[in-house]
Write a protein that holds these residues in place. Structure first.
Motif, PDB file in Angstrom:
ATOM      1  N   LYS A 116       7.941   5.984  -5.878  1.00  0.00           N
ATOM      2  CA  LYS A 116       7.335   5.943  -5.057  1.00  0.00           C
ATOM      3  C   LYS A 116       6.457   7.945  -5.819  1.00  0.00           C
ATOM      4  N   SER A 118       4.700   8.318  -8.166  1.00  0.00           N
ATOM      5  CA  SER A 118       4.460   8.122  -9.275  1.00  0.00           C
ATOM      6  C   SER A 118       4.112   9.352 -10.357  1.00  0.00           C
ATOM      7  N   SER A 176       5.605   1.709  -5.145  1.00  0.00           N
ATOM      8  CA  SER A 176       5.129   1.113  -4.204  1.00  0.00           C
ATOM      9  C   SER A 176       4.297   1.977  -3.538  1.00  0.00           C
ATOM     10  N   VAL A 177       3.404   0.666  -3.199  1.00  0.00           N
ATOM     11  CA  VAL A 177       2.070   0.858  -2.090  1.00  0.00           C
ATOM     12  C   VAL A 177       2.298   0.305  -0.813  1.00  0.00           C
ATOM     13  N   GLN A 180      -3.797   1.218   1.462  1.00  0.00           N
ATOM     14  CA  GLN A 180      -4.847   1.147   0.204  1.00  0.00           C
ATOM     15  C   GLN A 180      -4.290   2.905  -0.412  1.00  0.00           C
ATOM     16  N   ARG A 182      -2.063   4.573  -0.338  1.00  0.00           N
ATOM     17  CA  ARG A 182      -1.159   5.177  -1.393  1.00  0.00           C
ATOM     18  C   ARG A 182      -1.351   3.835  -2.872  1.00  0.00           C
ATOM     19  N   ALA A 183      -1.868   2.904  -2.501  1.00  0.00           N
ATOM     20  CA  ALA A 183      -1.971   2.281  -4.042  1.00  0.00           C
ATOM     21  C   ALA A 183      -3.743   3.138  -4.864  1.00  0.00           C
ATOM     22  N   ARG A 186      -1.071   6.010  -6.353  1.00  0.00           N
ATOM     23  CA  ARG A 186      -0.454   5.880  -7.118  1.00  0.00           C
ATOM     24  C   ARG A 186       0.060   5.149  -8.038  1.00  0.00           C
ATOM     25  N   ILE A 200       3.695  -4.121  -9.326  1.00  0.00           N
ATOM     26  CA  ILE A 200       3.535  -3.169  -7.824  1.00  0.00           C
ATOM     27  C   ILE A 200       4.373  -4.224  -6.430  1.00  0.00           C
ATOM     28  N   ALA A 202       4.082  -4.294  -2.210  1.00  0.00           N
ATOM     29  CA  ALA A 202       4.037  -3.873  -1.718  1.00  0.00           C
ATOM     30  C   ALA A 202       4.722  -4.611   0.035  1.00  0.00           C
ATOM     31  N   VAL A 209      -4.682  -3.935   1.678  1.00  0.00           N
ATOM     32  CA  VAL A 209      -4.712  -3.514   0.335  1.00  0.00           C
ATOM     33  C   VAL A 209      -6.023  -4.319  -1.056  1.00  0.00           C
TER      34      VAL A 209
END
Length: 372
Positions: A116, A118, A176-177, A180, A182-183, A186, A200, A202, A209
């Motif tokens: 997490k 990144s 880890s995402v 959206q 966190r996507a 990272r 990825i 999820a 996402v």
């Protein structure tokens, strides 16, 4: 560490780094955090609070885990540090160097590292890695004279020339995402990090996402031209498109190779709407990206079928008059799913546990894994 694991996409887990801290909503019900106090190697890394056991932020290394990996001769798909984060801010850089040295010395294994953090991962790869890892390789060979029941010079013989072999072809890096936000935080860091395979996770998926900005094969992200970059692509990321083919079209070269999706498990798990997972499945299909659906988690989704039947994602069909409780709001084993309307289709969610909920998505089991 475990030579066997229930994780569908790995053969073994190795916990060299233990301990972590809560960073984002996906951490709220972390199974590793709730169970850490039960294991001697992780005792003292969590503390009891009104909300249950919570990471303290302290981290601890387990050198025996590295020794074990060096002794495994049979190839394995290894998931590293399920009970910690290699790129946690409290992890010394030398620990990271040592893990990469072990991964370099075991080319027979596929090593999967998920984080997490990144930003720190991206920064780590911007330093003088080759020199540091080479030093750790030398130290490992000197200390472990016979880790693989062979002479140390034989071990040196399988060590790669990092100047020629970088990034390591057997090391897969992922982020880890859970939603959206966190996507978007990272994935750009992941794209800017050199890796043989990028993936990825999820899980737990807590909202929709959209990944098309990161691997849209139509070129919607970068306008279809390698000279142009949109705001999403990091300035130092690899080119997203290869050389033009004979017909003059730019061939898409996805920089995200694998997406794993899954719901949350455990006593306080949150439901995962099927439309969130369907969207990831369809995005991956359109971009030629491998997709794995790991689990529904604690909650089994039900949707209206042919009246009066309702259909579940594990293949069951029931008369909704018998299926649904009279007062669904008062029943702890049900969630009416009205929070998802109108953006998504109406589903009701039944708490049945991870095993009973299964891992079929619209009747299909998705277990695709990228080919290096």
């Amino acid at each position: 560490m475990a030579d066997k694991t229930k994780i569908e996409w790995a053969d073994a887990t190795v916990n060299y780094v233990n301990g972590c801290s809560v960073l984002s909503p996906g951490c709220k019900h972390c199974y590793a955090m709730k169970q850490a106090h039960r294991f001697p190697v992780r005792q003292g890394l969590t503390e009891k609070t009104a909300g249950g056991m919570v990471w303290t932020g302290e981290v601890r290394e387990n050198p025996k885990a590295l020794d074990q990996v060096l002794r495994w001769q049979k190839p394995r798909a290894i998931f590293w540090n399920a009970h910690g984060d290699l790129f946690h801010e409290s992890v010394p850089g030398q620990w990271i160097d040592q893990q990469f040295a072990v991964m370099a010395l075991t080319p027979q294994h596929r090593h999967m590292v998920l984080t997490k953090r990144s930003e720190r991962m991206r920064e780590y790869f911007s330093g003088y890695l080759v020199e540091r890892i080479d030093c750790e390789i030398d130290a490992i060979i000197a200390e472990h004279v016979d880790p693989l029941h062979r002479r140390s010079d034989d071990l040196r013989a399988i060590a790669p020339d990092l100047d020629e072999t970088w990034p390591l072809p057997n090391v897969w890096l992922g982020v880890s995402v859970e939603d959206q936000r966190r996507a978007d935080e990272r994935i750009p860091d992941l794209l800017a990090t050199p890796a043989a395979i990028r993936f990825i996770s999820a899980e737990p998926l807590l909202g929709p996402v959209d990944l098309l900005n990161y691997f849209d094969p139509t070129g919607a992200c970068c306008g279809g031209e390698p000279e142009y970059r949109c705001d999403v692509c990091p300035s130092d990321a690899p080119w997203r498109y290869s050389e033009p083919s004979s017909d003059g079209q730019w061939a898409f070269d996805p920089q995200i190779n694998w997406v794993i999706a899954g719901g949350e498990s455990g006593p306080n798990a949150r439901p995962m709407h099927p439309d969130w997972t369907r969207s990831l499945r369809d995005q991956c299909a359109s971009a030629g990206v491998a997709f794995t659906f790991k689990q529904w988690g604690e909650w089994l989704p039900w949707e209206p079928g042919c009246p009066p039947e309702w259909e579940s994602q594990n293949g069951r069909r029931e008369d909704h008059h018998a299926l649904l409780p009279v007062d669904i709001d008062a029943d702890p084993k049900w969630d009416d799913g009205l929070w998802a309307i109108p953006e998504f289709e109406h589903f009701a969610f039944q708490r049945v546990g991870k095993k009973a909920a299964g891992r079929l998505l619209d009747g299909i089991q998705h277990d695709a894994v990228p080919t290096p």
